[in-house]
Design a protein around this motif. Sequence first.
Motif, mmCIF file in Angstrom:
data_model
loop_
_atom_site.group_PDB
_atom_site.id
_atom_site.type_symbol
_atom_site.label_atom_id
_atom_site.label_comp_id
_atom_site.label_asym_id
_atom_site.label_seq_id
_atom_site.Cartn_x
_atom_site.Cartn_y
_atom_site.Cartn_z
ATOM 1 N N GLU A 50 -8.329 -14.387 -13.480
ATOM 2 C CA GLU A 50 -10.179 -14.464 -13.404
ATOM 3 C C GLU A 50 -11.162 -13.493 -14.203
ATOM 4 O OE1 GLU A 50 -10.770 -16.990 -12.224
ATOM 5 O OE2 GLU A 50 -8.867 -17.032 -11.222
ATOM 6 N N PRO A 52 -13.320 -12.029 -17.184
ATOM 7 C CA PRO A 52 -14.074 -11.766 -18.166
ATOM 8 C C PRO A 52 -14.212 -10.583 -18.854
ATOM 9 C CG PRO A 52 -15.592 -11.294 -16.147
ATOM 10 C CD PRO A 52 -14.448 -11.190 -15.893
ATOM 11 N N ARG A 103 -10.915 -13.904 -22.487
ATOM 12 C CA ARG A 103 -11.611 -15.020 -20.993
ATOM 13 C C ARG A 103 -11.195 -14.982 -19.886
ATOM 14 N NH1 ARG A 103 -10.533 -18.736 -26.195
ATOM 15 N NH2 ARG A 103 -11.027 -18.111 -28.400
ATOM 16 N N SER A 104 -12.629 -15.332 -19.431
ATOM 17 C CA SER A 104 -11.592 -16.159 -17.756
ATOM 18 C C SER A 104 -11.314 -17.119 -17.618
ATOM 19 C CB SER A 104 -13.043 -15.192 -16.832
ATOM 20 O OG SER A 104 -13.703 -16.104 -16.941
ATOM 21 N N ARG A 105 -11.044 -17.716 -17.059
ATOM 22 C CA ARG A 105 -10.602 -18.984 -16.934
ATOM 23 C C ARG A 105 -11.754 -20.103 -17.033
ATOM 24 N NH1 ARG A 105 -7.311 -19.482 -11.284
ATOM 25 N NH2 ARG A 105 -4.649 -18.459 -11.926
ATOM 26 N N ALA A 106 -12.799 -19.263 -16.163
ATOM 27 C CA ALA A 106 -14.347 -19.814 -16.358
ATOM 28 C C ALA A 106 -14.622 -20.148 -18.245
ATOM 29 C CB ALA A 106 -15.207 -19.665 -16.051
ATOM 30 N N GLN A 107 -14.664 -18.730 -18.774
ATOM 31 C CA GLN A 107 -14.848 -18.394 -20.422
ATOM 32 C C GLN A 107 -14.180 -19.604 -20.576
ATOM 33 O OE1 GLN A 107 -14.327 -14.175 -20.338
ATOM 34 N NE2 GLN A 107 -16.602 -14.158 -20.825
ATOM 35 N N GLN A 109 -12.519 -22.375 -20.379
ATOM 36 C CA GLN A 109 -13.444 -24.285 -19.882
ATOM 37 C C GLN A 109 -14.320 -24.349 -20.091
ATOM 38 O OE1 GLN A 109 -11.217 -26.083 -17.738
ATOM 39 N NE2 GLN A 109 -12.663 -27.522 -19.214
ATOM 40 N N ARG A 110 -15.825 -23.100 -20.714
ATOM 41 C CA ARG A 110 -16.242 -23.690 -21.415
ATOM 42 C C ARG A 110 -16.255 -23.606 -23.251
ATOM 43 N NH1 ARG A 110 -18.579 -19.594 -18.244
ATOM 44 N NH2 ARG A 110 -18.135 -17.861 -19.274
ATOM 45 N N ASP A 113 -14.639 -27.469 -23.742
ATOM 46 C CA ASP A 113 -15.683 -28.442 -22.919
ATOM 47 C C ASP A 113 -16.540 -28.538 -24.546
ATOM 48 O OD1 ASP A 113 -14.728 -28.578 -20.200
ATOM 49 O OD2 ASP A 113 -16.626 -27.425 -19.428
ATOM 50 N N PRO A 132 -7.875 -23.688 -19.353
ATOM 51 C CA PRO A 132 -7.188 -22.249 -18.921
ATOM 52 C C PRO A 132 -5.923 -22.269 -18.159
ATOM 53 C CG PRO A 132 -9.598 -23.136 -18.061
ATOM 54 C CD PRO A 132 -8.870 -24.312 -18.358
#
Length: 195
Positions: A50, A52, A103-107, A109-110, A113, A132
């Motif tokens: 998690e 970032p 990268r975090s999971r959110a980064q 995923q971006r 995407d 991720p």
Amino acid sequence: MVSTTSTSSRRTAISVLVALGLVGIAMVTLGATGFAVKQVSGQPLAILEEVPGPDDGPTCAVDKRYVDEATTGMRPDVVEAWKALLAKAKAQNITLCVNDGKRSRAQQQREFDKAVERFGSVEQAKKWALQPETSMHVKGIAVDIQPLNSASWVDKNGGALGWCRRYDNEKWHFEYDPAWITGGCPALLPSATGN
């Protein structure tokens, strides 16, 4: 009797110290200081996943098209291995820039995407970006090195320090594993998905 100026100065000094302490705690908690993340015994690795990484960095000294991110958020052993690789490269007048690292999971995923948008489908995106749960950038052990002549140098010299290129279609993507120092680099996969 203590003067009001002296009491006021002490209160101001104490307030400033408390505020600085709170800011420091907040920065460490949010990972904004550049300190390596240390896994705590008994806590899941998901915490590291998690954390970032930087979204940007200074311009790469040898190729202004790229940035040179800090290794913030990577595992401490990976940061040390990166420093050893940098030192070896510098001794041979090679400059390595981390165009993308932790990268975090959110980064991640971006990133995925964006790849879906660029290539038009999930299947095509998977050739260039991972989701991720499977990305080594999220695990804190991968870097994308630029410019490509620097990446080529790492491809030839990094294995001795545990840094190996993993994907045939990504000449810039390297992962670290200390077992590769003695065992050699594994065979390249065609792409991040292995096909």
